[in-house]
Design an enzyme around this catalytic site. Structure first.
Site, PDB file in Angstrom:
ATOM      1  N   GLU A 261       0.968  -1.148  -0.041  1.00  0.00           N
ATOM      2  CA  GLU A 261       0.057  -0.058   0.014  1.00  0.00           C
ATOM      3  C   GLU A 261       0.903   1.239  -0.129  1.00  0.00           C
ATOM      4  O   GLU A 261       1.247   1.722   1.208  1.00  0.00           O
ATOM      5  CB  GLU A 261      -0.859   0.073   1.184  1.00  0.00           C
ATOM      6  CG  GLU A 261      -1.795  -1.199   1.394  1.00  0.00           C
ATOM      7  CD  GLU A 261      -3.197  -1.026   0.472  1.00  0.00           C
ATOM      8  OE1 GLU A 261      -2.984   0.059  -0.151  1.00  0.00           O
ATOM      9  OE2 GLU A 261      -3.971  -1.784   0.288  1.00  0.00           O
ATOM     10  N   CYS A 295      -2.579   9.329   2.299  1.00  0.00           N
ATOM     11  CA  CYS A 295      -1.883   8.880   1.087  1.00  0.00           C
ATOM     12  C   CYS A 295      -3.132   8.934  -0.012  1.00  0.00           C
ATOM     13  O   CYS A 295      -2.895   9.139  -1.335  1.00  0.00           O
ATOM     14  CB  CYS A 295      -1.896   7.215   1.100  1.00  0.00           C
ATOM     15  SG  CYS A 295      -3.385   6.397   1.825  1.00  0.00           S
TER      16      CYS A 295
HETATM   17  P1  NAD Z   1       7.954   5.422   4.524  1.00  0.00           P
HETATM   18  O1  NAD Z   1       8.153   4.773   3.395  1.00  0.00           O
HETATM   19  O2  NAD Z   1       9.186   6.386   5.288  1.00  0.00           O
HETATM   20  O3  NAD Z   1       8.164   4.418   5.977  1.00  0.00           O
HETATM   21  C1  NAD Z   1       7.039   3.354   5.849  1.00  0.00           C
HETATM   22  C2  NAD Z   1       7.085   2.159   6.983  1.00  0.00           C
HETATM   23  O4  NAD Z   1       8.103   1.469   6.335  1.00  0.00           O
HETATM   24  C3  NAD Z   1       7.896   2.731   8.306  1.00  0.00           C
HETATM   25  O5  NAD Z   1       7.366   1.905   9.087  1.00  0.00           O
HETATM   26  C4  NAD Z   1       9.410   2.500   7.833  1.00  0.00           C
HETATM   27  O6  NAD Z   1      10.144   2.173   9.241  1.00  0.00           O
HETATM   28  C5  NAD Z   1       9.413   1.280   7.030  1.00  0.00           C
HETATM   29  N1  NAD Z   1      10.585   1.136   6.428  1.00  0.00           N
HETATM   30  C6  NAD Z   1      11.265   1.715   5.706  1.00  0.00           C
HETATM   31  N2  NAD Z   1      12.410   1.282   5.229  1.00  0.00           N
HETATM   32  C7  NAD Z   1      12.263  -0.025   5.526  1.00  0.00           C
HETATM   33  C8  NAD Z   1      13.046  -1.415   5.352  1.00  0.00           C
HETATM   34  N3  NAD Z   1      14.148  -1.421   4.648  1.00  0.00           N
HETATM   35  N4  NAD Z   1      12.523  -2.579   5.838  1.00  0.00           N
HETATM   36  C9  NAD Z   1      11.353  -2.538   6.573  1.00  0.00           C
HETATM   37  N5  NAD Z   1      10.665  -1.481   6.843  1.00  0.00           N
HETATM   38  C10 NAD Z   1      10.995  -0.347   6.309  1.00  0.00           C
HETATM   39  O7  NAD Z   1       6.769   6.095   4.710  1.00  0.00           O
HETATM   40  P2  NAD Z   1       6.010   7.359   5.732  1.00  0.00           P
HETATM   41  O8  NAD Z   1       6.785   8.562   5.481  1.00  0.00           O
HETATM   42  O9  NAD Z   1       5.787   6.784   7.137  1.00  0.00           O
HETATM   43  O10 NAD Z   1       4.672   7.343   5.289  1.00  0.00           O
HETATM   44  C11 NAD Z   1       4.069   8.134   4.169  1.00  0.00           C
HETATM   45  C12 NAD Z   1       4.017   7.294   2.830  1.00  0.00           C
HETATM   46  O11 NAD Z   1       3.375   6.420   3.123  1.00  0.00           O
HETATM   47  C13 NAD Z   1       3.539   8.206   1.710  1.00  0.00           C
HETATM   48  O12 NAD Z   1       3.981   7.621   0.572  1.00  0.00           O
HETATM   49  C14 NAD Z   1       2.091   7.829   1.792  1.00  0.00           C
HETATM   50  O13 NAD Z   1       1.349   7.872   0.580  1.00  0.00           O
HETATM   51  C15 NAD Z   1       2.240   6.151   1.980  1.00  0.00           C
HETATM   52  N6  NAD Z   1       0.997   5.704   2.446  1.00  0.00           N
HETATM   53  C16 NAD Z   1       0.362   5.073   1.693  1.00  0.00           C
HETATM   54  C17 NAD Z   1      -0.841   4.194   2.242  1.00  0.00           C
HETATM   55  C18 NAD Z   1      -1.664   3.389   1.469  1.00  0.00           C
HETATM   56  O14 NAD Z   1      -2.478   2.817   1.913  1.00  0.00           O
HETATM   57  N7  NAD Z   1      -1.368   3.356   0.177  1.00  0.00           N
HETATM   58  C19 NAD Z   1      -1.337   4.725   3.386  1.00  0.00           C
HETATM   59  C20 NAD Z   1      -0.669   5.516   4.378  1.00  0.00           C
HETATM   60  C21 NAD Z   1       0.558   6.044   3.811  1.00  0.00           C
END
Ligand code: NAD
Length: 510
Positions: A261, A295
């Site tokens: 997602e 998102c």
């Molecule tokens: P992010 O990608 O920085 O982090 C998301 C999660 O991924 C965090 O828990 C982070 O610790 C984890 N992560 C990062 N690298 C990783 C790795 N190598 N291994 C395992 N886990 C890892 O995102 P963010 O800034 O927290 O959130 C914003 C983003 O999320 C935006 O792009 C938004 O659109 C998206 N988002 C999407 C949805 C959806 O349902 N499509 C919902 C909410 C947020």
């Protein structure tokens, strides 16, 4: 300024480190959760290590053996009680979100409501999940499909939905017979601790300990261990497209399953016959709600040329009345963004938009609400140049910036809407059934997004439909419809009750 309510029991959690005044002097392995409204620390959180991660997974495997043999409707009863407990603690939990990620109070509480809704949904599902009986080509044979618990489900969540995204996954996974290993964002660990503790406490009191588990740690250490772990057959990851691309590759490398997602770059189309009042209100909520950090936030607006000035004027007037400030104060509509990195991304996007010929209609600056030292920006509208060329609008900047474009034909509007890499949410405002059906055309030539709305904005999905998006948004589906299938494994079963060997495809082997 604000502290988490004692009813959430955070102080009793061994990870919780009270009285933290800053990062200096802290022993290693403790992360600080910061209030984005004030910039002040809320508390420290003791992080997991490779050792504690390993122990969690080994214990979770035992919990899975116990949980999978609990009848699904009984699992549903556990989820029902979790939903009840979330109802009881909805306000303090929602307020904790306001403190930790800066959502306004109504949105924080609304997010917990989403978890309650999905719990209700999962309770019903616990008596309905099941397969089909399929006609066999062989006499005296029965063919059927059954759905079995999958195992451990790794849930990686983004900072901006620190409660509900876990809820969408964990409530369904629980009725499906799975054990959840939740790795939350390090920007929202306290909400995760409080949320998971509620589920764990209820399940433990009912005799089912260990079904809901939490690992909190850095991406390099704990995140990488989780996504590479063959003992975790499904990784459900929510976050940026970059994160998803990496997670997808690692999980595919071990032939695991992924539910992604990822980021959105959502657009609203307002056609010439639209109800402008409705379009204005919906688009303002979609673009400034949660300070543009959903998102599904509206990031692009395509307006028919004949009404563009009128609509942009209405939007700008609405933007000027928006109160920016403390998310827990009454009347605030826009709270802080999550931190300095978002302020920097906001500034950089606006500078690029200007360089590319965009005109800032309203906003464009840092906001400084009185007495608050956190990270605030002004909700911003930028009009694209006459050429409609504005490359920055193809990127998801996680801040309240709305780019406005004009069009002459609906085909042109749909083409521009679909011209970005992401494919999460889309909306059109029109009173014409032809235009509506053009947008939703069953031949697939309309919106290319996972969510397509008519006469409502891009954000604020209900849990009953499958939620998710196409293209770089990752293709995953969570919440309603048949999303539960992602959390189970399918088995096609054939039973020969006739006593004779009969081979499919008419093969004789005598
Ligand atoms: P992010 O990608 O920085 O982090 C998301 C999660 O991924 C965090 O828990 C982070 O610790 C984890 N992560 C990062 N690298 C990783 C790795 N190598 N291994 C395992 N886990 C890892 O995102 P963010 O800034 O927290 O959130 C914003 C983003 O999320 C935006 O792009 C938004 O659109 C998206 N988002 C999407 C949805 C959806 O349902 N499509 C919902 C909410 C947020």
């Amino acid at each position: 300024m604000h502290t988490p309510h004692e009813s959430l029991g955070l102080e009793q959690d061994p990870r919780y480190v009270a009285n933290v005044t800053g990062r200096e002097g802290l022993e290693s392995g403790i992360e600080v959760s910061v209030n984005p409204t004030t910039g002040e620390p809320i508390a420290g959180v003791r992080l997991d290590t490779a050792e504690t991660y390993e122990r969690t997974i080994v214990e979770a495997q035992d919990s899975f053996k116990m949980w999978r043999s609990v009848p699904a409707p009984v699992r549903g009863e556990v989820v029902r009680r979790i939903g009840e407990e979330m109802r009881r603690l909805r306000e303090p939990l929602g307020e904790l979100e306001s403190i930790e990620v800066g959502k306004i109070r109504a949105e924080g509480i609304g997010e917990v409501q989403e978890t309650i809704d999905i719990a209700d949904y999962a309770v019903g599902l616990s008596r309905m999940i099941g397969g089909r009986t399929i006609p066999s080509e062989r006499p005296a044979h029965r063919m059927m499909e059954q759905w079995l618990p999958l195992g451990l489900v790794g849930v990686v969540t983004a900072f901006n939905f620190p409660n509900a995204v876990w809820g969408w996954n964990a409530m369904l996974a629980a009725v499906c017979g799975d054990v959840t290993i939740w790795k939350p964002s390090l920007l929202a660990p306290l909400t995760a601790m409080a949320t998971n503790a509620i589920a764990d406490r209820v399940a433990t009191e009912m005799g089912y300990p260990g079904v809901f588990r939490l690992v909190i740690g850095t991406d390099d250490e704990i995140g990488e261990l989780l996504i590479a772990d063959r003992r975790v057959p499904l990784i459900s990851a929510t976050g940026s497209c970059g994160m998803g691309r990496h997670v997808g590759q690692v999980v595919a490398g071990r032939l695991g399953r992924c539910l992604l997602e990822l980021g959105g770059n959502n657009a609203v189309i307002v056609d010439k016959d639209a109800d402008l009042d409705l379009a204005t209100k919906s688009t303002v909520f979609g673009s400034v709600g949660t300070a543009g950090q959903r998102c599904t936030s509206t990031r692009r607006l395509y307006v028919h040329r004949s009404i563009a000035d009128e609509l942009v004027g209405r939007m700008a007037r609405a933007y000027e009345t928006i109160t920016i400030g403390d998310p827990l104060a009454e009347g605030t509509l826009v709270g802080p963004v999550i931190g300095q990195r978002t302020v920097d991304a906001f500034r950089s996007a606006i500078a690029k938009a200007r360089e590319q010929g965009g005109e800032v209609v309203v906003g464009g600056e840092i906001a400084e609400p009185e007495g608050l030292d956190g990270w605030f920006v002004q909700p911003t509208i930028i009009r694209a140049p006459a050429s409609n060329e504005l490359p920055i609008s193809k990127e998801e900047t996680f801040a309240p910036i709305l780019y406005v474009f004009t069009y002459d034909t609906i085909d042109e509007a749909i083409e521009m809407q679909n011209s970005v890499d992401q494919g999460l949410s889309s909306a059109i405002f029109t009173e014409s059934i032809r235009t509506c059906e053009r947008f939703l055309n069953p031949d697939g030539s309309g919106s290319d997004c996972g969510l397509a709305y008519v006469n409502l904005g891009t954000s604020g999905a209900e849990i009953g439909g499958a939620f998710g998006g196409e293209k770089d948004t990752g293709g995953g589906r969570e919440a309603g419809s048949d999303s539960w299938k992602a959390y189970m494994r399918r088995q096609s079963c054939t039973i020969n009750f006739g006593g004779e060997l009969r081979l499919a495809q008419g093969i004789r082997f005598e």
